[in-house]
Design an enzyme around this catalytic site. Structure first.
Site, PDB file in Angstrom:
ATOM      1  N   LYS A 116      68.483  40.367  61.724  1.00 20.21           N
ATOM      2  CA  LYS A 116      68.937  41.374  62.684  1.00 20.21           C
ATOM      3  C   LYS A 116      69.431  40.733  63.974  1.00 20.21           C
ATOM      4  O   LYS A 116      70.418  41.169  64.567  1.00 20.21           O
ATOM      5  CB  LYS A 116      67.803  42.361  62.977  1.00 20.21           C
ATOM      6  CG  LYS A 116      67.518  43.344  61.848  1.00 20.21           C
ATOM      7  CD  LYS A 116      66.436  44.315  62.249  1.00 20.21           C
ATOM      8  CE  LYS A 116      66.293  45.450  61.233  1.00 20.21           C
ATOM      9  NZ  LYS A 116      65.939  44.978  59.901  1.00 20.21           N
ATOM     10  N   GLU A 200      64.474  46.136  71.765  1.00 18.28           N
ATOM     11  CA  GLU A 200      65.579  47.009  72.130  1.00 18.28           C
ATOM     12  C   GLU A 200      65.064  48.150  72.998  1.00 18.28           C
ATOM     13  O   GLU A 200      63.899  48.567  72.872  1.00 18.28           O
ATOM     14  CB  GLU A 200      66.250  47.600  70.888  1.00 18.28           C
ATOM     15  CG  GLU A 200      66.994  46.594  70.053  1.00 18.28           C
ATOM     16  CD  GLU A 200      67.639  47.209  68.828  1.00 18.28           C
ATOM     17  OE1 GLU A 200      67.294  48.373  68.509  1.00 18.28           O
ATOM     18  OE2 GLU A 200      68.470  46.548  68.200  1.00 18.28           O
ATOM     19  N   HIS A 235      60.123  56.227  59.141  1.00 16.86           N
ATOM     20  CA  HIS A 235      61.369  55.455  59.255  1.00 16.86           C
ATOM     21  C   HIS A 235      62.111  55.366  57.935  1.00 16.86           C
ATOM     22  O   HIS A 235      62.972  54.504  57.752  1.00 16.86           O
ATOM     23  CB  HIS A 235      61.090  54.045  59.793  1.00 16.86           C
ATOM     24  CG  HIS A 235      60.433  54.021  61.131  1.00 16.86           C
ATOM     25  ND1 HIS A 235      61.088  54.367  62.303  1.00 16.86           N
ATOM     26  CD2 HIS A 235      59.165  53.712  61.492  1.00 16.86           C
ATOM     27  CE1 HIS A 235      60.258  54.255  63.319  1.00 16.86           C
ATOM     28  NE2 HIS A 235      59.085  53.863  62.851  1.00 16.86           N
ATOM     29  N   ARG A 291      75.075  46.348  50.663  1.00 18.62           N
ATOM     30  CA  ARG A 291      74.909  46.864  49.298  1.00 18.62           C
ATOM     31  C   ARG A 291      75.353  48.319  49.271  1.00 18.62           C
ATOM     32  O   ARG A 291      75.695  48.895  50.309  1.00 18.62           O
ATOM     33  CB  ARG A 291      73.439  46.771  48.880  1.00 18.62           C
ATOM     34  CG  ARG A 291      72.495  47.461  49.881  1.00 18.62           C
ATOM     35  CD  ARG A 291      71.078  47.522  49.398  1.00 18.62           C
ATOM     36  NE  ARG A 291      70.140  47.896  50.437  1.00 18.62           N
ATOM     37  CZ  ARG A 291      69.930  49.129  50.878  1.00 18.62           C
ATOM     38  NH1 ARG A 291      70.643  50.126  50.375  1.00 18.62           N
ATOM     39  NH2 ARG A 291      69.041  49.386  51.812  1.00 18.62           N
TER      40      ARG A 291
END
Length: 669
Positions: A116, A200, A235, A291
């Site tokens: 990430k 973040e 999530h 994907r």
């Protein structure tokens, strides 16, 4: 184009890829584990190769076995589906080294988006908007705390190599940061073998909107519009729709162009999804999935395109079939993921045999233009009689609907969910129906906290049509009794015919969900029938419906039709959009069991015995814990249904047992 491909996956995505192969005249090869020897995806393909034990680590994640299966069958390419090895850099490289085409992006693109932090650095260089945060290599705890403090709370800690909600923590205050960081790092190291994190700014009430992108080997790249995936639990996505509702055309175009820029930045090839987080009209890059996504059918429904066909053509070296100017959105689509899970228990996975499985009328794997014309599409990798095991994802089906407007699609989804019937493991069908009918979702007031924020309403006790369901269950029982004695002498019959006078029969029912017992009294005097249940006595008539398990009842002034699936003494009733289960209190059978003096304790699901708490000869009371099983990484304690003596223990610690296996013998004291 390829002549034969191997599908390195299982379940509905393997069936989905096989469907496109059949359409294109391409031979397909399935792989399967011990647990999947008779699975639907095995029969959906032209050939099948056994690759190992039930555990994914010993089968679907064994790169060398999958490569060997492809070579042995003469496959030219491998489609990884999603999950398992679909985003595994080593697998893509192994395919290349074996001379097999990996139907996915280049190894370099997978590597670039696998981290990430590295991905965000690339996106920043490509001018793709990013959420303010820290993505650096220095992982010193003091530095990370300082960065978070400067950013302002709340902040979100995320495992750099993570996904699926693991290794994520929301930190509300500076004083909570150190403990949250330590916890996040432990989980990241355990789940991904890498404890690196990024920070973040945590956005309040954000939306999760993603863009489907496609790129070829000739420099072509397009976006196939957007999907909203905001409705999530833990999530993980629950409902998806396309296009994302309420976006201004300029925002939609800017997001699509940013997604294409992200794909070009890593020299992408094939199908990919760029995920954004949104607040208002502002959007920020979150991650890129290299994907095909679980929710790709909603994009197929609004475009009339077969995305798997596009994947195959691009992997074979062909250019993209269409340019951006040729792509258009038609209508609206919704997808609901039907899982074997128990929403009332924190969405814990549920296992067991699918004793009864009925989906709404629709087209299975309706893809391409045919999919766009279908109003209801069902993608499923299981059939009635299959077992949801603890080894894999407990998805039963994806239910996809299409309408000319969002309102049309929403109404169609409500009706489709009401037509779903599952007996065996717990499911989230009723919860999904509550979701699509709740006011915030209907009004498209979407964000990732919708379920949590409306928890009380979504999980509140709802009145169920007990009276009507009992009437249908009674009709099914009376019908069964009639059938069992239709050819017998009336003198041997215990049912409704009497030589003179009226007739009355009391039927005992137990509501399995609430463990509440109900007496239902059926009476017949001449041509008049009455049924007493749920506190009232009403005129009652019943008749068989069109199907073998369909009934129509009139109780008082109410006429109801429904379906009843009978499993021994348990009657599963589906009516008025709800499902209820009643156990017939068969007094004659119970008396016979008591006279016999033995009790069977059976496994409620397939799993492993992790503790045996009694030995033969032990005298136990009702409720005494006897055996502990593990299934779906959860422990389940099986207690004594009555007091008695344990005469035999049939399994030991470590044994794997099937659903319904007798675990021990308990004799009534």
């Amino acid at each position: 184009m390829f002549n034969k491909i191997l599908i390195a996956n299982r379940g509905e995505i393997a069936c989905r890829v096989a469907a496109t192969c059949r359409k294109l005249g391409i031979k397909s090869v399935a792989v399967y584990s011990d647990a999947d020897a008779n699975a639907k995806h095995v029969t959906a393909c032209d050939e099948a190769v056994h690759i190992g034990e039930a555990a994914a680590a010993q089968s679907y994640l064994r790169i060398e076995r999958i490569i060997a299966a492809a070579r042995a069958t003469g496959a030219q390419a491998i489609h990884p589906g999603y999950g398992f090895l679909s985003e595994n850099e080593a697998f893509a490289r192994a395919c290349d080294e074996a001379g097999l085409v990996f139907i996915g992006p280049p190894v370099g693109a997978i590597a670039a988006m696998g981290s990430k932090a590295a991905a965000k650095a690339l996106m920043q260089a490509a001018s793709v908007p990013l959420v303010p945060g820290y993505h650096g290599d220095d992982q010193d705890a003091v530095l990370l705390q300082r960065e978070a403090d400067a950013m302002g709370y709340p902040v979100l800690l995320k495992a750099s190599a993570g996904g699926g909600g693991k290794g994520m923590r929301v930190v509300e205050r500076s004083e909570d940061f150190a403990a949250a960081l330590a916890s996040c790092k432990r989980e990241a190291a355990s789940s991904f073998g890498n404890d690196r994190v990024l920070i973040e700014k945590y956005l309040l009430r954000p939306r999760h909107v993603e863009v489907q992108v496609f790129a070829d080997k000739h420099g072509g790249a397009v976006y196939l519009f957007d999907r909203d995936c905001s409705v999530q639990r833990r999530h993980q996505k629950v409902l998806e729709e396309a296009p994302a509702p309420g976006l201004d055309a300029s925002v939609r175009r800017a997001m699509g162009e940013a997604a294409v820029a992200a794909a070009r930045a890593v020299h992408y090839v094939g199908a990919g999804t760029v995920e954004f987080i949104m607040t208002g009209a502002e959007f920020y890059f979150m991650e890129m999935n290299t994907r095909l996504q679980v929710e790709h059918p909603v994009t197929e429904m609004i475009t009339g395109l077969d995305l798997v066909e596009w994947q195959l053509r691009v992997a074979a070296g062909e250019p993209l079939p269409l340019a951006q100017s040729q792509l258009a959105v038609q209508g609206h689509a919704l997808e609901a993921r039907i899982y074997a899970e128990n929403p009332a228990r924190g969405f814990l996975p549920s296992t067991g045999t699918l004793k009864h499985l009925r989906m709404p009328e629709g087209v299975e794997f309706a893809i391409g233009a045919a999919g766009q014309r279908a109003s209801v599409r069902i993608d499923s990798g299981v059939r009635e009689g299959d077992t949801i095991t603890p080894f894999y994802d407990p998805m039963i089906a994806k239910l996809i609907v299409h309408g000319t407007t969002r309102e049309d699609a929403l109404a169609r989804m409500q009706r489709a969910l009401e037509a779903c019937e599952v007996v065996g493991p717990h499911t989230n069908v009723e919860f999904l129906h509550r979701l699509v009918t709740c006011e915030p979702f209907a009004a498209a007031d979407l964000d990732t906290g919708l379920i949590e924020r409306h928890h009380d309403a979504l999980f509140a006790a709802h009145r169920k049509p007990v009276r009507e369901a009992l009437a249908l269950a009674s009709a099914a029982l009376l019908s069964r009794e009639d059938a069992s004695t239709r050819d017998a002498s009336p003198w041997a019959s215990l049912v409704h015919w009497r030589l003179n006078g009226g007739y009355q029969q009391t039927i005992g029912w137990r509501d399995i969900e609430t463990n509440t017992t109900f007496p239902a009294t059926f009476a017949q005097d001449g041509g008049a029938q009455t049924l007493g249940c749920a506190g009232s006595v009403d005129a009652y008539t019943w008749s068989r419906g069109r199907g073998a398990d369909e009934y129509a009842v009139t109780i008082g002034d109410t006429r109801v039709t429904g379906r009843v699936f009978i499993d021994g003494d348990v009657f599963h009733v589906f009516c008025l959009g709800t499902a209820m289960s009643f156990e017939w209190q068969n007094l004659l059978a119970h008396a016979a069991d008591a006279d016999h003096g033995e009790g069977r304790l059976t496994a409620p699901m397939p799993g492993k015995v992790i503790a045996v708490l009694v030995e033969p000869g032990a005298v136990v009371e009702k409720g005494t814990p006897l055996v502990v099983m593990e299934a779906m990484k959860m422990e389940h304690t099986i207690g004594a249904p009555f007091g008695g003596t344990v005469t035999e223990v049939l399994y030991a610690v470590g044994d794997q047992v099937t659903d319904g296996a007798q675990l021990l013998v308990l004799e009534v004291s």
